[in-house]
Design a protein around this motif. Structure first.
Motif, PDB file in Angstrom:
ATOM      1  N   HIS A 128      -6.623  -5.102  11.916  1.00  0.00           N
ATOM      2  CA  HIS A 128      -5.222  -5.496  11.769  1.00  0.00           C
ATOM      3  C   HIS A 128      -4.968  -6.754  12.594  1.00  0.00           C
ATOM      4  O   HIS A 128      -5.329  -6.798  13.758  1.00  0.00           O
ATOM      5  N   LYS A 129      -4.324  -7.722  11.987  1.00  0.00           N
ATOM      6  CA  LYS A 129      -3.968  -8.911  12.750  1.00  0.00           C
ATOM      7  C   LYS A 129      -2.690  -8.686  13.547  1.00  0.00           C
ATOM      8  O   LYS A 129      -2.509  -9.276  14.593  1.00  0.00           O
ATOM      9  N   ALA A 130      -1.791  -7.861  13.031  1.00  0.00           N
ATOM     10  CA  ALA A 130      -0.547  -7.591  13.759  1.00  0.00           C
ATOM     11  C   ALA A 130      -0.882  -6.749  14.984  1.00  0.00           C
ATOM     12  O   ALA A 130      -1.622  -5.782  14.902  1.00  0.00           O
ATOM     13  N   ILE A 131      -0.316  -7.137  16.154  1.00  0.00           N
ATOM     14  CA  ILE A 131      -0.601  -6.372  17.374  1.00  0.00           C
ATOM     15  C   ILE A 131       0.530  -5.420  17.734  1.00  0.00           C
ATOM     16  O   ILE A 131       0.319  -4.444  18.428  1.00  0.00           O
ATOM     17  N   THR A 132       1.746  -5.702  17.259  1.00  0.00           N
ATOM     18  CA  THR A 132       2.887  -4.850  17.562  1.00  0.00           C
ATOM     19  C   THR A 132       2.800  -3.579  16.712  1.00  0.00           C
ATOM     20  O   THR A 132       2.753  -3.672  15.483  1.00  0.00           O
ATOM     21  N   PRO A 133       2.772  -2.400  17.345  1.00  0.00           N
ATOM     22  CA  PRO A 133       2.679  -1.164  16.561  1.00  0.00           C
ATOM     23  C   PRO A 133       3.795  -1.042  15.516  1.00  0.00           C
ATOM     24  O   PRO A 133       3.533  -0.615  14.391  1.00  0.00           O
ATOM     25  N   ARG A 134       5.010  -1.423  15.867  1.00  0.00           N
ATOM     26  CA  ARG A 134       6.117  -1.334  14.905  1.00  0.00           C
ATOM     27  C   ARG A 134       5.859  -2.244  13.704  1.00  0.00           C
ATOM     28  O   ARG A 134       6.149  -1.880  12.567  1.00  0.00           O
ATOM     29  N   LEU A 135       5.303  -3.412  13.939  1.00  0.00           N
ATOM     30  CA  LEU A 135       5.014  -4.330  12.836  1.00  0.00           C
ATOM     31  C   LEU A 135       3.928  -3.753  11.933  1.00  0.00           C
ATOM     32  O   LEU A 135       4.026  -3.838  10.706  1.00  0.00           O
ATOM     33  N   ARG A 136       2.899  -3.154  12.495  1.00  0.00           N
ATOM     34  CA  ARG A 136       1.859  -2.519  11.671  1.00  0.00           C
ATOM     35  C   ARG A 136       2.460  -1.381  10.852  1.00  0.00           C
ATOM     36  O   ARG A 136       2.141  -1.219   9.674  1.00  0.00           O
ATOM     37  N   GLU A 137       3.353  -0.610  11.482  1.00  0.00           N
ATOM     38  CA  GLU A 137       3.992   0.503  10.774  1.00  0.00           C
ATOM     39  C   GLU A 137       4.843  -0.004   9.600  1.00  0.00           C
ATOM     40  O   GLU A 137       4.696   0.471   8.479  1.00  0.00           O
ATOM     41  N   ILE A 138       5.718  -0.971   9.864  1.00  0.00           N
ATOM     42  CA  ILE A 138       6.594  -1.434   8.776  1.00  0.00           C
ATOM     43  C   ILE A 138       5.813  -2.242   7.745  1.00  0.00           C
ATOM     44  O   ILE A 138       6.150  -2.219   6.560  1.00  0.00           O
ATOM     45  N   GLY A 139       4.756  -2.917   8.178  1.00  0.00           N
ATOM     46  CA  GLY A 139       3.912  -3.617   7.217  1.00  0.00           C
ATOM     47  C   GLY A 139       3.328  -2.651   6.198  1.00  0.00           C
ATOM     48  O   GLY A 139       3.284  -2.939   5.001  1.00  0.00           O
ATOM     49  N   GLY A 140       2.896  -1.496   6.674  1.00  0.00           N
ATOM     50  CA  GLY A 140       2.378  -0.467   5.769  1.00  0.00           C
ATOM     51  C   GLY A 140       3.438   0.062   4.832  1.00  0.00           C
ATOM     52  O   GLY A 140       3.193   0.249   3.632  1.00  0.00           O
ATOM     53  N   LEU A 141       4.651   0.286   5.359  1.00  0.00           N
ATOM     54  CA  LEU A 141       5.750   0.763   4.518  1.00  0.00           C
ATOM     55  C   LEU A 141       6.099  -0.268   3.445  1.00  0.00           C
ATOM     56  O   LEU A 141       6.264   0.082   2.271  1.00  0.00           O
ATOM     57  N   ILE A 142       6.206  -1.524   3.856  1.00  0.00           N
ATOM     58  CA  ILE A 142       6.552  -2.583   2.904  1.00  0.00           C
ATOM     59  C   ILE A 142       5.454  -2.719   1.853  1.00  0.00           C
ATOM     60  O   ILE A 142       5.737  -2.837   0.655  1.00  0.00           O
ATOM     61  N   GLN A 143       4.206  -2.676   2.278  1.00  0.00           N
ATOM     62  CA  GLN A 143       3.101  -2.797   1.334  1.00  0.00           C
ATOM     63  C   GLN A 143       3.143  -1.661   0.310  1.00  0.00           C
ATOM     64  O   GLN A 143       3.002  -1.900  -0.898  1.00  0.00           O
ATOM     65  N   ASP A 144       3.329  -0.432   0.777  1.00  0.00           N
ATOM     66  CA  ASP A 144       3.394   0.715  -0.134  1.00  0.00           C
ATOM     67  C   ASP A 144       4.544   0.558  -1.128  1.00  0.00           C
ATOM     68  O   ASP A 144       4.390   0.829  -2.324  1.00  0.00           O
ATOM     69  N   GLN A 145       5.693   0.105  -0.645  1.00  0.00           N
ATOM     70  CA  GLN A 145       6.849  -0.050  -1.527  1.00  0.00           C
ATOM     71  C   GLN A 145       6.658  -1.212  -2.503  1.00  0.00           C
ATOM     72  O   GLN A 145       7.142  -1.158  -3.637  1.00  0.00           O
ATOM     73  N   HIS A 146       5.936  -2.250  -2.091  1.00  0.00           N
ATOM     74  CA  HIS A 146       5.626  -3.332  -3.022  1.00  0.00           C
ATOM     75  C   HIS A 146       4.709  -2.832  -4.131  1.00  0.00           C
ATOM     76  O   HIS A 146       4.856  -3.240  -5.282  1.00  0.00           O
ATOM     77  N   HIS A 147       3.780  -1.950  -3.807  1.00  0.00           N
ATOM     78  CA  HIS A 147       2.927  -1.355  -4.846  1.00  0.00           C
ATOM     79  C   HIS A 147       3.790  -0.604  -5.858  1.00  0.00           C
ATOM     80  O   HIS A 147       3.595  -0.751  -7.065  1.00  0.00           O
ATOM     81  N   GLU A 148       4.721   0.213  -5.357  1.00  0.00           N
ATOM     82  CA  GLU A 148       5.610   0.959  -6.250  1.00  0.00           C
ATOM     83  C   GLU A 148       6.424   0.012  -7.129  1.00  0.00           C
ATOM     84  O   GLU A 148       6.539   0.224  -8.339  1.00  0.00           O
ATOM     85  N   LEU A 149       7.006  -1.013  -6.511  1.00  0.00           N
ATOM     86  CA  LEU A 149       7.831  -1.950  -7.258  1.00  0.00           C
ATOM     87  C   LEU A 149       6.982  -2.755  -8.244  1.00  0.00           C
ATOM     88  O   LEU A 149       7.403  -2.988  -9.381  1.00  0.00           O
ATOM     89  N   ASN A 150       5.785  -3.160  -7.827  1.00  0.00           N
ATOM     90  CA  ASN A 150       4.889  -3.863  -8.754  1.00  0.00           C
ATOM     91  C   ASN A 150       4.605  -3.018  -9.988  1.00  0.00           C
ATOM     92  O   ASN A 150       4.596  -3.529 -11.110  1.00  0.00           O
ATOM     93  N   ASP A 151       4.358  -1.723  -9.778  1.00  0.00           N
ATOM     94  CA  ASP A 151       4.098  -0.834 -10.908  1.00  0.00           C
ATOM     95  C   ASP A 151       5.297  -0.773 -11.844  1.00  0.00           C
ATOM     96  O   ASP A 151       5.143  -0.829 -13.074  1.00  0.00           O
ATOM     97  N   LYS A 152       6.501  -0.677 -11.294  1.00  0.00           N
ATOM     98  CA  LYS A 152       7.717  -0.642 -12.117  1.00  0.00           C
ATOM     99  C   LYS A 152       7.894  -1.950 -12.890  1.00  0.00           C
ATOM    100  O   LYS A 152       8.227  -1.936 -14.072  1.00  0.00           O
ATOM    101  N   VAL A 153       7.679  -3.070 -12.215  1.00  0.00           N
ATOM    102  CA  VAL A 153       7.812  -4.371 -12.868  1.00  0.00           C
ATOM    103  C   VAL A 153       6.765  -4.516 -13.965  1.00  0.00           C
ATOM    104  O   VAL A 153       7.083  -4.958 -15.080  1.00  0.00           O
ATOM    105  N   ASP A 154       5.522  -4.131 -13.683  1.00  0.00           N
ATOM    106  CA  ASP A 154       4.455  -4.232 -14.689  1.00  0.00           C
ATOM    107  C   ASP A 154       4.763  -3.390 -15.923  1.00  0.00           C
ATOM    108  O   ASP A 154       4.598  -3.854 -17.058  1.00  0.00           O
ATOM    109  N   ARG A 155       5.194  -2.150 -15.707  1.00  0.00           N
ATOM    110  CA  ARG A 155       5.507  -1.273 -16.843  1.00  0.00           C
ATOM    111  C   ARG A 155       6.659  -1.838 -17.674  1.00  0.00           C
ATOM    112  O   ARG A 155       6.604  -1.855 -18.906  1.00  0.00           O
ATOM    113  N   ALA A 156       7.707  -2.309 -16.992  1.00  0.00           N
ATOM    114  CA  ALA A 156       8.853  -2.851 -17.712  1.00  0.00           C
ATOM    115  C   ALA A 156       8.476  -4.139 -18.455  1.00  0.00           C
ATOM    116  O   ALA A 156       8.895  -4.349 -19.597  1.00  0.00           O
TER     117      ALA A 156
END
Length: 176
Positions: free
Chosen positions: A1-29
């Motif tokens: 991980h390049k991010a050193i702040t634990p909170r940043l690593r945590e939210i980075g994972g949340l944002i990444q997961d949600q982008h996957h979900e949104l990408n899937d919705k956009v692709d299907r639509a």
């Protein structure tokens, strides 16, 4: 991980997961509507990715990554809102509504790190007076160009953020 702040690593994972979900919705639509989506980030997004990627891990990296992601999300939110309020297509409106929810949440996540420099965020766009549909000819436009533009806006915004988050979480998991 390049991010050193634990909170940043945590939210980075949340944002990444949600982008996957949104990408899937956009692709299907987009598939449902027969729209071809962009496959590459914009020139500006590639510059941000290069800037972030070339910064060594540490506090400067964390501040830069958060700032660029916050700028990107702050830029895309009004674009998605414009797509939402101006489309006549239920599928696009549905995906735009989900996108606005996710992007707003991501802004909250990024700001929760305490690393956003609000003084350096882009100026908010000036409100424009409503345009008469009759005068503008908006409703006379064919639906197809409007669909392509709407999907392109959403897809390009998702692509850029996904690449930046991937760099930030390097090695956590692969992006689509």
């Amino acid at each position: 991980h390049k991010a050193i702040t634990p909170r940043l690593r945590e939210i980075g994972g949340l944002i990444q997961d949600q982008h996957h979900e949104l990408n899937d919705k956009v692709d299907r639509a987009a598939d449902e509507l027969g729209v071809t989506l962009p496959t590459q980030p914009t020139v500006e997004q590639r510059a941000w990715i290069a800037e972030i990627s070339s910064t060594p891990p540490g506090p400067t990296y964390d501040r830069l990554a958060v700032q660029r992601l916050r700028e990107a999300h702050g830029t895309v939110l009004p674009l998605i809102a414009q797509v939402y309020v101006s489309t006549r297509n239920d599928t696009i409106r549905e995906v735009a509504a989900v996108g606005m929810t996710y992007v707003s949440r991501h802004i909250d996540y990024l700001e929760s790190t305490g690393l956003v420099d609000h003084a350096h965020l882009p100026e908010a766009p000036q409100p424009t007076p409503p345009v008469s549909p009759v005068k503008s000819g908006y409703y006379a436009l064919a639906d197809r160009p409007t669909l392509v533009l709407s999907w392109s806006v959403i897809a390009i915004c998702l692509l850029g953020s996904a690449y930046v988050i991937h760099v930030m979480l390097k090695g956590r998991r692969k992006i689509k």
